[in-house]
Design a protein around this motif. Sequence first.
Motif, PDB file in Angstrom:
ATOM      1  N   ALA A  69       0.841  -1.196   0.000  1.00 24.03           N
ATOM      2  CA  ALA A  69       0.000   0.000   0.000  1.00 24.03           C
ATOM      3  C   ALA A  69       0.877   1.247   0.000  1.00 24.03           C
ATOM      4  O   ALA A  69       1.866   1.305   0.736  1.00 24.03           O
ATOM      5  N   PRO A  70       0.546   2.228  -0.835  1.00 23.26           N
ATOM      6  CA  PRO A  70       1.340   3.457  -0.840  1.00 23.26           C
ATOM      7  C   PRO A  70       1.175   4.197   0.487  1.00 23.26           C
ATOM      8  O   PRO A  70       0.165   4.039   1.173  1.00 23.26           O
ATOM      9  N   SER A  71       2.162   4.984   0.813  1.00 21.59           N
ATOM     10  CA  SER A  71       2.080   5.741   2.057  1.00 21.59           C
ATOM     11  C   SER A  71       0.984   6.794   1.941  1.00 21.59           C
ATOM     12  O   SER A  71       0.752   7.346   0.872  1.00 21.59           O
ATOM     13  N   PRO A  72       0.307   7.067   3.049  1.00 19.49           N
ATOM     14  CA  PRO A  72      -0.738   8.098   3.016  1.00 19.49           C
ATOM     15  C   PRO A  72      -0.120   9.486   2.885  1.00 19.49           C
ATOM     16  O   PRO A  72       1.077   9.685   3.140  1.00 19.49           O
ATOM     17  N   LEU A  73      -0.938  10.418   2.490  1.00 19.42           N
ATOM     18  CA  LEU A  73      -0.483  11.798   2.335  1.00 19.42           C
ATOM     19  C   LEU A  73       0.160  12.316   3.619  1.00 19.42           C
ATOM     20  O   LEU A  73       1.168  13.027   3.567  1.00 19.42           O
ATOM     21  N   THR A  74      -0.379  11.940   4.765  1.00 15.51           N
ATOM     22  CA  THR A  74       0.181  12.429   6.038  1.00 15.51           C
ATOM     23  C   THR A  74       1.615  11.938   6.227  1.00 15.51           C
ATOM     24  O   THR A  74       2.462  12.683   6.724  1.00 15.51           O
ATOM     25  N   ALA A  75       1.904  10.704   5.837  1.00  9.72           N
ATOM     26  CA  ALA A  75       3.265  10.175   5.974  1.00  9.72           C
ATOM     27  C   ALA A  75       4.204  10.852   4.984  1.00  9.72           C
ATOM     28  O   ALA A  75       5.355  11.170   5.328  1.00  9.72           O
ATOM     29  N   ARG A  76       3.736  11.085   3.763  1.00 11.87           N
ATOM     30  CA  ARG A  76       4.582  11.776   2.774  1.00 11.87           C
ATOM     31  C   ARG A  76       4.844  13.216   3.204  1.00 11.87           C
ATOM     32  O   ARG A  76       5.964  13.726   3.066  1.00 11.87           O
ATOM     33  N   ALA A  77       3.823  13.877   3.741  1.00  8.54           N
ATOM     34  CA  ALA A  77       4.006  15.251   4.221  1.00  8.54           C
ATOM     35  C   ALA A  77       4.933  15.285   5.432  1.00  8.54           C
ATOM     36  O   ALA A  77       5.756  16.201   5.573  1.00  8.54           O
ATOM     37  N   ALA A  78       4.811  14.293   6.309  1.00  2.78           N
ATOM     38  CA  ALA A  78       5.715  14.217   7.466  1.00  2.78           C
ATOM     39  C   ALA A  78       7.154  14.053   6.998  1.00  2.78           C
ATOM     40  O   ALA A  78       8.074  14.696   7.535  1.00  2.78           O
ATOM     41  N   THR A  79       7.359  13.209   5.987  1.00  2.51           N
ATOM     42  CA  THR A  79       8.708  13.021   5.443  1.00  2.51           C
ATOM     43  C   THR A  79       9.262  14.346   4.937  1.00  2.51           C
ATOM     44  O   THR A  79      10.401  14.720   5.247  1.00  2.51           O
ATOM     45  N   GLY A  80       8.465  15.070   4.183  1.00  2.00           N
ATOM     46  CA  GLY A  80       8.899  16.377   3.691  1.00  2.00           C
ATOM     47  C   GLY A  80       9.197  17.356   4.814  1.00  2.00           C
ATOM     48  O   GLY A  80      10.179  18.106   4.760  1.00  2.00           O
ATOM     49  N   ALA A  81       8.369  17.340   5.838  1.00  2.00           N
ATOM     50  CA  ALA A  81       8.584  18.243   6.978  1.00  2.00           C
ATOM     51  C   ALA A  81       9.850  17.878   7.744  1.00  2.00           C
ATOM     52  O   ALA A  81      10.591  18.761   8.191  1.00  2.00           O
ATOM     53  N   TRP A  82      10.122  16.563   7.896  1.00  2.00           N
ATOM     54  CA  TRP A  82      11.372  16.152   8.552  1.00  2.00           C
ATOM     55  C   TRP A  82      12.580  16.619   7.732  1.00  2.00           C
ATOM     56  O   TRP A  82      13.556  17.132   8.278  1.00  2.00           O
ATOM     57  N   PHE A  83      12.510  16.439   6.402  1.00  2.00           N
ATOM     58  CA  PHE A  83      13.607  16.910   5.548  1.00  2.00           C
ATOM     59  C   PHE A  83      13.766  18.425   5.658  1.00  2.00           C
ATOM     60  O   PHE A  83      14.892  18.929   5.709  1.00  2.00           O
ATOM     61  N   GLY A 121       8.323   3.452   6.133  1.00  2.00           N
ATOM     62  CA  GLY A 121       7.404   2.923   7.134  1.00  2.00           C
ATOM     63  C   GLY A 121       8.019   2.055   8.206  1.00  2.00           C
ATOM     64  O   GLY A 121       7.315   1.258   8.831  1.00  2.00           O
ATOM     65  N   VAL A 122       9.310   2.216   8.467  1.00  2.00           N
ATOM     66  CA  VAL A 122       9.957   1.451   9.537  1.00  2.00           C
ATOM     67  C   VAL A 122       9.645   2.155  10.866  1.00  2.00           C
ATOM     68  O   VAL A 122      10.065   3.288  11.098  1.00  2.00           O
ATOM     69  N   ASN A 123       8.903   1.454  11.717  1.00  2.00           N
ATOM     70  CA  ASN A 123       8.307   2.088  12.894  1.00  2.00           C
ATOM     71  C   ASN A 123       9.320   2.694  13.862  1.00  2.00           C
ATOM     72  O   ASN A 123       9.083   3.773  14.404  1.00  2.00           O
ATOM     73  N   TRP A 124      10.461   2.039  14.089  1.00  2.00           N
ATOM     74  CA  TRP A 124      11.411   2.584  15.060  1.00  2.00           C
ATOM     75  C   TRP A 124      11.906   3.971  14.652  1.00  2.00           C
ATOM     76  O   TRP A 124      12.290   4.774  15.498  1.00  2.00           O
ATOM     77  N   SER A 125      11.882   4.272  13.342  1.00  2.00           N
ATOM     78  CA  SER A 125      12.377   5.576  12.887  1.00  2.00           C
ATOM     79  C   SER A 125      11.503   6.714  13.411  1.00  2.00           C
ATOM     80  O   SER A 125      12.005   7.809  13.667  1.00  2.00           O
ATOM     81  N   TRP A 146      -0.566   3.373   8.931  1.00  2.00           N
ATOM     82  CA  TRP A 146       0.330   2.934   7.865  1.00  2.00           C
ATOM     83  C   TRP A 146       1.595   2.297   8.446  1.00  2.00           C
ATOM     84  O   TRP A 146       2.034   1.242   8.008  1.00  2.00           O
ATOM     85  N   PHE A 147       2.177   2.939   9.451  1.00  2.00           N
ATOM     86  CA  PHE A 147       3.383   2.377  10.077  1.00  2.00           C
ATOM     87  C   PHE A 147       3.075   1.019  10.711  1.00  2.00           C
ATOM     88  O   PHE A 147       3.876   0.100  10.608  1.00  2.00           O
ATOM     89  N   ARG A 148       1.951   0.922  11.376  1.00  2.00           N
ATOM     90  CA  ARG A 148       1.588  -0.367  12.010  1.00  2.00           C
ATOM     91  C   ARG A 148       1.362  -1.456  10.955  1.00  2.00           C
ATOM     92  O   ARG A 148       1.710  -2.613  11.161  1.00  2.00           O
ATOM     93  N   HIS A 149       0.748  -1.081   9.843  1.00  2.00           N
ATOM     94  CA  HIS A 149       0.500  -2.037   8.765  1.00  2.00           C
ATOM     95  C   HIS A 149       1.818  -2.500   8.142  1.00  2.00           C
ATOM     96  O   HIS A 149       1.930  -3.631   7.683  1.00  2.00           O
ATOM     97  N   ARG A 150       2.814  -1.626   8.132  1.00  2.00           N
ATOM     98  CA  ARG A 150       4.111  -1.939   7.531  1.00  2.00           C
ATOM     99  C   ARG A 150       4.941  -2.851   8.423  1.00  2.00           C
ATOM    100  O   ARG A 150       5.828  -3.539   7.940  1.00  2.00           O
ATOM    101  N   SER A 151       4.681  -2.844   9.708  1.00  2.00           N
ATOM    102  CA  SER A 151       5.496  -3.628  10.659  1.00  2.00           C
ATOM    103  C   SER A 151       5.204  -5.093  10.589  1.00  2.00           C
ATOM    104  O   SER A 151       4.172  -5.560  10.307  1.00  2.00           O
TER     105      SER A 151
END
Length: 148
Positions: free
Chosen positions: A6-20, A72-76, A143-148
């Motif tokens: 499953a593709p990452s949700p918009l919230t996860a992609r936006a979080a990635t951008g915000a972290w960067f 989607g690696v949860n520990w990150s 999404w993170f839980r589903h990826r684990s």
Amino acid sequence: METRVAPSPLTARAATGAWFLAVGAGVAESVLGLSLAIHDGTPVLGLVAQVALRTILYGGLFVVIDRYFRHGVNWSRWVLTALLGTLGMASLVIGPISWLTDHSFSALSPTPLFLLEAGLRTAHIVALVTALALTWHPETTRWFRHRS
């Protein structure tokens, strides 16, 4: 047959951008601080250890965001929250708070350099708060839980 992920949700992609963005703002603040220190006559040799440490830190954070969080690696999520969300945020607000305890707002001098520093710090804090909120958003968490 290949299993589709499953593709990452918009919230996860936006979080990635915000972290960067938060890491990028930290790099920009570091470069500005280094430039000012050199301009003020701080011995370059004394700054080498700081540059090396920050390079390792920012490089490591970039790897965690790019190779683990984005996939989607949860520990990150926990590492970024602990390092950037707590220690990082504390380092961002301690300086201004300390300055305000010893000065008044009338002592502010809105020079172009001050405005640049304030703008970078503000962008850094906003990116960090945004990244934290989106990292722990229910859609991102699912999404993170589903990826684990």
